[in-house]
Design an enzyme around this catalytic site. Structure first.
Site, mmCIF file in Angstrom:
data_model
loop_
_atom_site.group_PDB
_atom_site.id
_atom_site.type_symbol
_atom_site.label_atom_id
_atom_site.label_comp_id
_atom_site.label_asym_id
_atom_site.label_seq_id
_atom_site.Cartn_x
_atom_site.Cartn_y
_atom_site.Cartn_z
ATOM 1 N N HIS D 111 0.853 -1.190 0.000
ATOM 2 C CA HIS D 111 0.000 0.000 0.000
ATOM 3 C C HIS D 111 0.884 1.232 0.000
ATOM 4 O O HIS D 111 1.735 1.390 0.875
ATOM 5 C CB HIS D 111 -0.900 -0.010 1.238
ATOM 6 C CG HIS D 111 -1.649 1.269 1.444
ATOM 7 N ND1 HIS D 111 -2.303 1.919 0.421
ATOM 8 C CD2 HIS D 111 -1.859 2.024 2.548
ATOM 9 C CE1 HIS D 111 -2.879 3.008 0.898
ATOM 10 N NE2 HIS D 111 -2.620 3.108 2.173
ATOM 11 N N HIS D 113 1.189 5.666 -0.606
ATOM 12 C CA HIS D 113 0.543 6.973 -0.689
ATOM 13 C C HIS D 113 1.159 7.778 -1.838
ATOM 14 O O HIS D 113 1.147 9.003 -1.804
ATOM 15 C CB HIS D 113 0.716 7.743 0.621
ATOM 16 C CG HIS D 113 -0.159 7.264 1.737
ATOM 17 N ND1 HIS D 113 -0.312 7.966 2.912
ATOM 18 C CD2 HIS D 113 -0.949 6.165 1.864
ATOM 19 C CE1 HIS D 113 -1.136 7.301 3.722
ATOM 20 N NE2 HIS D 113 -1.526 6.215 3.121
ATOM 21 N N GLU D 141 4.310 0.717 -23.253
ATOM 22 C CA GLU D 141 5.010 -0.568 -23.090
ATOM 23 C C GLU D 141 4.949 -1.102 -21.659
ATOM 24 O O GLU D 141 4.819 -2.298 -21.423
ATOM 25 C CB GLU D 141 6.476 -0.404 -23.518
ATOM 26 C CG GLU D 141 7.328 -1.667 -23.384
ATOM 27 C CD GLU D 141 7.003 -2.735 -24.411
ATOM 28 O OE1 GLU D 141 6.212 -2.473 -25.336
ATOM 29 O OE2 GLU D 141 7.550 -3.855 -24.278
ATOM 30 N N HIS D 208 -6.026 9.191 -1.713
ATOM 31 C CA HIS D 208 -5.362 8.417 -0.667
ATOM 32 C C HIS D 208 -4.132 7.677 -1.212
ATOM 33 O O HIS D 208 -3.021 7.903 -0.743
ATOM 34 C CB HIS D 208 -6.410 7.459 -0.083
ATOM 35 C CG HIS D 208 -5.906 6.557 1.005
ATOM 36 N ND1 HIS D 208 -6.716 5.990 1.943
ATOM 37 C CD2 HIS D 208 -4.662 6.091 1.285
ATOM 38 C CE1 HIS D 208 -6.012 5.240 2.768
ATOM 39 N NE2 HIS D 208 -4.757 5.288 2.392
#
Lengths: 245, 245, 245, 245
Positions: D111, D113, D141, D208
């Site tokens: 995850h 940001h 590409e 986010h």
């Protein structure tokens, strides 16, 4: 694949304490290129021709983690692999690197996915700057870092054509070829561009990246840097409303 | 070239365990500048004046790989090389570095190909901001990192002119000279700019880069950083439609 | 200056094998901030309050080269230096760092010249986004990295005001004060902003940079990072024609 | 919390001399991601599924300073922590990482940001490019670095759907979900997006960041890199007036 009779996993070909050994150089170049954002997500590649051998970074390995044991080695004359790590796939760029070695006498060829390279091909394609099939820029000092033909070797001179590096007042022109679904299918158009543009040190691939070569690692790498500088500068110039030529 | 009678390869001049030795400093500065994108593709250069000697980075060596054995050493009084690595070419920037030492009493001079420097010269040339022959910016805190004359030395004071660093309310002005085909040909116009702009710490070269100096390595380097910060900020300000002065 | 009777050069105050010692932390933070472009050309600064002492980076030292022996130490109660490297100048930011310690109970205060901070103050000044005296942004996840008051300490709660970090649906507001000719002259307006904006963790200084604090080094540093992320995002949003709130 | 009967602080689970051990990998990934600007201010996170265990970076720790002793370990079958550093908070991303492991058979979930991820969600939201709920790009590409479903595993094939990586002529589509006040509340919409978009390797969260997964660390990381490259390229293309599809 092992029917060639060669030892397909000969470690001696890639293990050396010498930091200038091609297998070590490929690893250090890959780490450096990763830092430049040129080989994100295993993209891009590098190949070095040394004596009778071609050293190649494999497909699918994270470039910043590349180790000598990952390197493929091909016999230049026979085009057969003499070292082929069994768990890895050879690079789809191989025929393109060979084109630079064969048609230009290059000793090293570098392929990057630099975003600046991609963006200049997009600007040319859209007719916003340059021409559809060629990136052009002039009167920028860094152009002097680019050699005619990519290798600046005297061997390729013919018909009284100038040799050596471009001068400040020259216009640098890099041809742009269309991308294809499979990297190896770029071979024909890349070779065609090399033949049609004898002064170029590189070929841009639209929406893909760039191939750059040099007579040795230093020339290929410094030309790749100078070109990337020029691509980035060109994009910034376009943002500011400035013309490339 | 060896007719001077000097030992052209005296390693003792550049080999020292002291990280502050000029030959070691040039190498560490070159690595650092490479990281800043200032000396891409062997562009740019650095020179340090120390006692009776001038230490110079050579031409054509990858800056992040620079080693003390690559460094040229010149006798300041006679302008003759007392160390000249045979396999290397001396830097074409040499007469320009000498101008900073001679006309400004500098102890260090830095030349970069920073894209931000090039872009501000292009914006000035196009009449988009500043004036054709000068980059101007005011009321940015970082201006306080710039000394009058580049060295801030009391020796250059005359006619009651203020000394020391610029203040926040001063306008910083850096002259821009035209680029030439050969780097050494910049000498005359660079010297002219130094004489006409006694308060400048640097000279911008259109479509090329910048020369920055200081009384010592620290001052030259921190001024090069402050200037590059101001050039980058100026380009970003222009993108946002903000005026430099 | 030595009339205090304290040993002005007590090395024991700054020499420790513990990487978490304030003198070592200041050096590692300075190196890291140099890499972020926050302390270019000796700009910016850091201070840590620890027990009864204030540790301060000096003025004029290249931040990436900072060593423990360069660090100043002040007695918090008496405001007298108990370590003062004789060859160095104390930081002009000192009264501003003290404001964060005194008015906010901060344990660390960071001052950067980040270009993103400068650019948001310019955009607010020009009335292009936000308001003249305050930077505002909302509904960006990274806002959650910012604590009310900067230290999130329960001590500063009053009148039922909410504590802890901002939530995603809060609007983050950072006051902007005018720059002054001399850094120490910012003291009055910075203290005024701290009192008028009890929820802020930072004060922006127009055309100059930002002061950020936290209850300890980790909080000050991570808030400085989150803020810089938001400043950079805000500049990029503006380039793309997107509103901050 | 210790009522599970498991040893909540078993160091053996995270201490290993093997650089490929999940606890070591999480630390090296976090340092690398910090360098990319993906996990500024303790934002973002990483989780690895290995054998019967889930390894998780904690909340609130500076990512570039992450150490194996900071790592949480969960038993995959029972969803109970078998290692829980007492001074730390578990990551609010945990239910989202679990969704990737459960619904996609992922071995690693990342995850970030990244500002580029945030900016493409803003451009889509504003109707400037793409569509409100999905980021789309084609004929670049780097798209070939993205696998269908994120893991490219044959297990998820059904109804004759194509497997393996996207080709150059495919359009890559990444769903965008709305952000929520609390990270754990994203669970429902993230799972819904995973089910509705069986070919996606990632889910963007508006304002986010992004969640990206892969069958193992290498695939998750290289896909995160390829996606970030595409997000950045898309933002630059938009600045230049170029369309994404």
């Amino acid at each position: 694949m092992t029917s060639t009779g060669h030892d397909v996993n000969s470690d001696a070909l890639v293990q050396s304490p010498d930091s200038k050994h091609p297998a070590n150089l490929i690893c250090s170049l890959c780490r450096q290129f990763y830092g430049h954002g040129w080989v994100t997500g295993t993209g891009g590649g590098v190949s070095i021709r040394h004596d009778k051998h071609i050293f190649l970074a494999p497909s699918g390995v994270e470039k910043e983690l590349m180790q000598p044991e990952h390197i493929f080695v091909m016999d230049y004359a026979s085009r057969e692999y003499i070292r082929r790590p069994l768990a890895l796939k050879s690079s789809a760029c191989t025929p393109l690197f060979l084109a630079a070695f064969t048609l230009r006498g290059a000793g090293c060829c570098i392929h990057t996915h630099s975003q600046w390279a991609v963006l200049v091909t997009l600007l040319c394609e859209a007719g916003m700057q340059g021409r559809k099939g060629v990136f052009e820029i002039s009167q920028i000092e860094q152009i002097k870092g680019i050699s005619r033909g990519g290798t600046g070797s005297t061997e390729i001179a013919e018909g009284g054509r100038k040799l050596g590096n471009l001068s400040y007042f020259d216009t640098m022109r890099i041809p742009i070829i269309e991308n294809t679904a499979h990297e190896e299918d770029l071979k024909e158009s890349l070779e065609k561009a090399m033949l049609e543009w004898p002064e170029t040190c590189a070929v841009l691939v639209r929406r893909h990246g760039v191939y750059v070569w040099g007579k040795d690692v230093t020339q290929a790498k410094t030309q790749a840097e100078s070109l990337d500088y020029l691509f980035q500068l060109a994009v910034e110039m376009h943002k500011l409303g400035l013309k490339w030529t």
